[in-house]
Scaffold this motif. Structure first.
Motif, mmCIF file in Angstrom:
data_model
loop_
_atom_site.group_PDB
_atom_site.id
_atom_site.type_symbol
_atom_site.label_atom_id
_atom_site.label_comp_id
_atom_site.label_asym_id
_atom_site.label_seq_id
_atom_site.Cartn_x
_atom_site.Cartn_y
_atom_site.Cartn_z
ATOM 1 N N ILE A 95 0.839 -1.210 0.000
ATOM 2 C CA ILE A 95 0.000 0.000 0.000
ATOM 3 C C ILE A 95 0.863 1.245 0.000
ATOM 4 O O ILE A 95 0.534 2.260 -0.626
ATOM 5 N N VAL A 96 1.985 1.181 0.711
ATOM 6 C CA VAL A 96 2.972 2.254 0.667
ATOM 7 C C VAL A 96 4.276 1.668 0.147
ATOM 8 O O VAL A 96 4.547 0.475 0.304
ATOM 9 N N PRO A 97 5.124 2.479 -0.489
ATOM 10 C CA PRO A 97 6.368 1.988 -1.090
ATOM 11 C C PRO A 97 7.469 1.823 -0.048
ATOM 12 O O PRO A 97 7.372 2.351 1.066
ATOM 13 N N PRO A 98 8.530 1.106 -0.396
ATOM 14 C CA PRO A 98 9.630 0.894 0.542
ATOM 15 C C PRO A 98 10.523 2.123 0.724
ATOM 16 O O PRO A 98 11.409 2.101 1.580
ATOM 17 N N HIS A 99 10.294 3.167 -0.046
ATOM 18 C CA HIS A 99 11.087 4.390 0.067
ATOM 19 C C HIS A 99 10.375 5.384 0.988
ATOM 20 O O HIS A 99 9.321 5.918 0.624
ATOM 21 N N PRO A 100 10.892 5.640 2.186
ATOM 22 C CA PRO A 100 10.209 6.494 3.159
ATOM 23 C C PRO A 100 9.840 7.874 2.627
ATOM 24 O O PRO A 100 8.794 8.424 2.997
ATOM 25 N N GLU A 101 10.669 8.455 1.766
ATOM 26 C CA GLU A 101 10.379 9.804 1.281
ATOM 27 C C GLU A 101 9.128 9.851 0.387
ATOM 28 O O GLU A 101 8.583 10.932 0.132
ATOM 29 N N SER A 102 8.659 8.673 -0.041
ATOM 30 C CA SER A 102 7.485 8.625 -0.924
ATOM 31 C C SER A 102 6.192 8.309 -0.177
ATOM 32 O O SER A 102 5.116 8.334 -0.771
ATOM 33 N N TYR A 103 6.280 7.973 1.126
ATOM 34 C CA TYR A 103 5.098 7.576 1.887
ATOM 35 C C TYR A 103 3.972 8.600 1.769
ATOM 36 O O TYR A 103 2.827 8.279 1.438
ATOM 37 N N GLU A 104 4.305 9.847 2.094
ATOM 38 C CA GLU A 104 3.275 10.883 2.162
ATOM 39 C C GLU A 104 2.599 11.091 0.819
ATOM 40 O O GLU A 104 1.363 11.170 0.734
ATOM 41 N N PHE A 105 3.381 11.162 -0.249
ATOM 42 C CA PHE A 105 2.806 11.375 -1.583
ATOM 43 C C PHE A 105 1.887 10.217 -1.977
ATOM 44 O O PHE A 105 0.771 10.437 -2.467
ATOM 45 N N VAL A 106 2.355 8.990 -1.747
ATOM 46 C CA VAL A 106 1.556 7.825 -2.136
ATOM 47 C C VAL A 106 0.255 7.780 -1.345
ATOM 48 O O VAL A 106 -0.812 7.505 -1.905
ATOM 49 N N MET A 107 0.300 8.058 -0.046
ATOM 50 C CA MET A 107 -0.929 8.030 0.749
ATOM 51 C C MET A 107 -1.881 9.156 0.359
ATOM 52 O O MET A 107 -3.098 9.000 0.444
ATOM 53 N N GLN A 108 -1.344 10.283 -0.109
ATOM 54 C CA GLN A 108 -2.212 11.337 -0.646
ATOM 55 C C GLN A 108 -2.971 10.837 -1.868
ATOM 56 O O GLN A 108 -4.166 11.112 -2.038
ATOM 57 N N GLN A 109 -2.270 10.087 -2.720
ATOM 58 C CA GLN A 109 -2.910 9.516 -3.900
ATOM 59 C C GLN A 109 -3.943 8.457 -3.520
ATOM 60 O O GLN A 109 -5.031 8.388 -4.106
ATOM 61 N N ARG A 110 -3.609 7.656 -2.546
ATOM 62 C CA ARG A 110 -4.560 6.644 -2.063
ATOM 63 C C ARG A 110 -5.815 7.326 -1.498
ATOM 64 O O ARG A 110 -6.942 6.887 -1.733
ATOM 65 N N SER A 111 -5.607 8.392 -0.749
ATOM 66 C CA SER A 111 -6.727 9.125 -0.153
ATOM 67 C C SER A 111 -7.603 9.752 -1.223
ATOM 68 O O SER A 111 -8.840 9.734 -1.127
ATOM 69 N N GLN A 112 -6.971 10.293 -2.251
ATOM 70 C CA GLN A 112 -7.726 10.919 -3.331
ATOM 71 C C GLN A 112 -8.569 9.887 -4.076
ATOM 72 O O GLN A 112 -9.743 10.132 -4.397
ATOM 73 N N GLN A 113 -7.989 8.736 -4.342
ATOM 74 C CA GLN A 113 -8.738 7.685 -5.024
ATOM 75 C C GLN A 113 -9.895 7.197 -4.156
ATOM 76 O O GLN A 113 -11.004 6.967 -4.656
ATOM 77 N N TYR A 114 -9.630 7.066 -2.861
ATOM 78 C CA TYR A 114 -10.694 6.670 -1.919
ATOM 79 C C TYR A 114 -11.839 7.685 -1.957
ATOM 80 O O TYR A 114 -13.016 7.310 -2.073
ATOM 81 N N ASP A 115 -11.500 8.965 -1.873
ATOM 82 C CA ASP A 115 -12.520 10.020 -1.873
ATOM 83 C C ASP A 115 -13.310 10.035 -3.176
ATOM 84 O O ASP A 115 -14.532 10.233 -3.172
ATOM 85 N N ASP A 116 -12.624 9.824 -4.292
ATOM 86 C CA ASP A 116 -13.298 9.829 -5.600
ATOM 87 C C ASP A 116 -14.285 8.674 -5.707
ATOM 88 O O ASP A 116 -15.413 8.854 -6.195
ATOM 89 N N LEU A 117 -13.874 7.494 -5.259
ATOM 90 C CA LEU A 117 -14.751 6.325 -5.314
ATOM 91 C C LEU A 117 -15.983 6.529 -4.429
ATOM 92 O O LEU A 117 -17.122 6.271 -4.849
ATOM 93 N N ARG A 118 -15.751 7.008 -3.226
ATOM 94 C CA ARG A 118 -16.862 7.217 -2.294
ATOM 95 C C ARG A 118 -17.804 8.303 -2.798
ATOM 96 O O ARG A 118 -19.034 8.170 -2.715
ATOM 97 N N HIS A 119 -17.248 9.376 -3.357
ATOM 98 C CA HIS A 119 -18.069 10.469 -3.883
ATOM 99 C C HIS A 119 -18.940 9.976 -5.042
ATOM 100 O O HIS A 119 -20.131 10.318 -5.118
ATOM 101 N N THR A 120 -18.359 9.172 -5.919
ATOM 102 C CA THR A 120 -19.117 8.648 -7.058
ATOM 103 C C THR A 120 -20.305 7.824 -6.590
ATOM 104 O O THR A 120 -21.419 7.946 -7.124
ATOM 105 N N LEU A 121 -20.089 6.993 -5.599
ATOM 106 C CA LEU A 121 -21.176 6.152 -5.092
ATOM 107 C C LEU A 121 -22.255 6.977 -4.401
ATOM 108 O O LEU A 121 -23.445 6.641 -4.474
ATOM 109 N N LYS A 122 -21.850 8.059 -3.757
ATOM 110 C CA LYS A 122 -22.847 8.932 -3.133
ATOM 111 C C LYS A 122 -23.684 9.663 -4.181
ATOM 112 O O LYS A 122 -24.907 9.781 -4.052
ATOM 113 N N VAL A 123 -23.018 10.154 -5.212
ATOM 114 C CA VAL A 123 -23.714 10.878 -6.283
ATOM 115 C C VAL A 123 -24.713 9.965 -6.988
ATOM 116 O O VAL A 123 -25.820 10.389 -7.336
#
Length: 295
Positions: free
Chosen positions: A67-95
């Motif tokens: 879910i997160v990469p082995p490179h610590p400096e990339s954790y935050e960016f990757v989780m931001q992308q995961r969060s955005q995808q989560y929000d988009d999926l949930r928003h679509t289902l609500k709409v």
């Protein structure tokens, strides 16, 4: 000697529960997590051999599940992308009114996953539609009890589910191994289950497909799933074995297969921690900590 051993087991279990079972193991894990990049194979091996400290469990699970990469400096960016995808999926289902405020989180996760996979039916009011989807919901419910962040819970759920799809072909072997071990451990119990027509009807789906989600309470479940993060799916066999052996007197008192299965579908929570301790001990004694079973 017995009292001393019981005390040591209790102390080890206490340290495990609060996340400090072994100081050396904790230090080793810290060293692994401080590497750049983190060696995921070594982390998987750690999960295979040692219990995870509570404070590190969420991060370790996300690493070994990819879910997160082995490179610590990339954790935050990757989780931001995961969060955005989560929000988009949930928003679509609500709409589209597929979910609302009354939809359980586990059901929302299932619909989000199916939408993500392009498999959400136009009429999704009858979900879940099959055993695989039922398993997804059951596992999602347990993961939501473990993780405080919804985004983390969603991604952990789908990655665990994907892992289970990979090991699905091993379930038949796990059932055979369970029955063989039971016959060896307690022939009376084995013969009772067989004579009542219950041996082939035991809740294998709940045990091996749902990985004891809904059967064991969350605190005990986490410690079994730690070993699954080490790709040791056959630890489930030993959990099943210890459950039936622990409750052998109750099982022997039942004359009908349905009563046996109903009882085993959800064990008394007070016994869960002891069962998990004994299951892991037996699994370790049988030399099952050598290498991951599925990569």
């Amino acid at each position: 000697m017995t009292d001393s051993r019981n005390y040591m087991n209790f102390r080890a279990h206490y340290y495990d529960k609060v996340g400090f079972r072994g100081v050396e193991e904790k230090k080793s894990l810290q060293i692994l997590l401080n590497e750049d990049p983190v060696d995921i194979e070594k982390l998987i091996t750690f999960c295979l051999r040692f219990p995870l400290p509570v404070m590190y469990r969420p991060h370790v699970w996300k690493l070994v599940l990819g879910i997160v990469p082995p490179h610590p400096e990339s954790y935050e960016f990757v989780m931001q992308q995961r969060s955005q995808q989560y929000d988009d999926l949930r928003h679509t289902l609500k709409v589209t009114e597929s979910i609302d405020e009354g939809t359980s989180m586990s059901m929302a996760f299932l619909k989000m996953f199916l939408l993500q996979e392009g498999r959400l039916p136009m009429d999704d009011s009858n979900l879940p539609q099959n055993k695989e989807q039922e398993s997804f919901v059951t596992i999602a419910t347990a993961v939501n009890d473990i993780f405080h962040e919804d985004v983390d819970a969603y991604w952990v759920t789908i990655r665990i589910y994907s892992y289970l799809c990979k090991v699905k072909g091993l379930v038949g072997n796990m059932i055979k191994q369970f029955q063989m071990l039971l016959q060896k451990q307690n022939s009376q119990l084995y013969e009772h289950l067989q004579s009542r027509g219950a041996l082939d009807k035991l809740p294998y789906d709940s045990w091996f497909h749902d990985i004891f989600a809904g059967v064991l309470p969350t605190g005990a479940l986490e410690r079994i799933w730690d070993r699954l993060m080490g790709r040791a799916c056959h630890v489930l066999v030993y959990v099943a074995l210890i459950i039936v052996v622990t409750f052998r007197q109750r099982i022997l008192s039942f004359g009908r297969a349905d009563d046996i299965i109903q009882f085993l579908n959800k064990i008394p929570p007070d016994n869960a921690e002891v069962i998990v301790n004994e299951a892991i001990d037996l699994w370790e004694k049988n030399g099952s900590q050598t290498k991951p079973e599925v990569t």
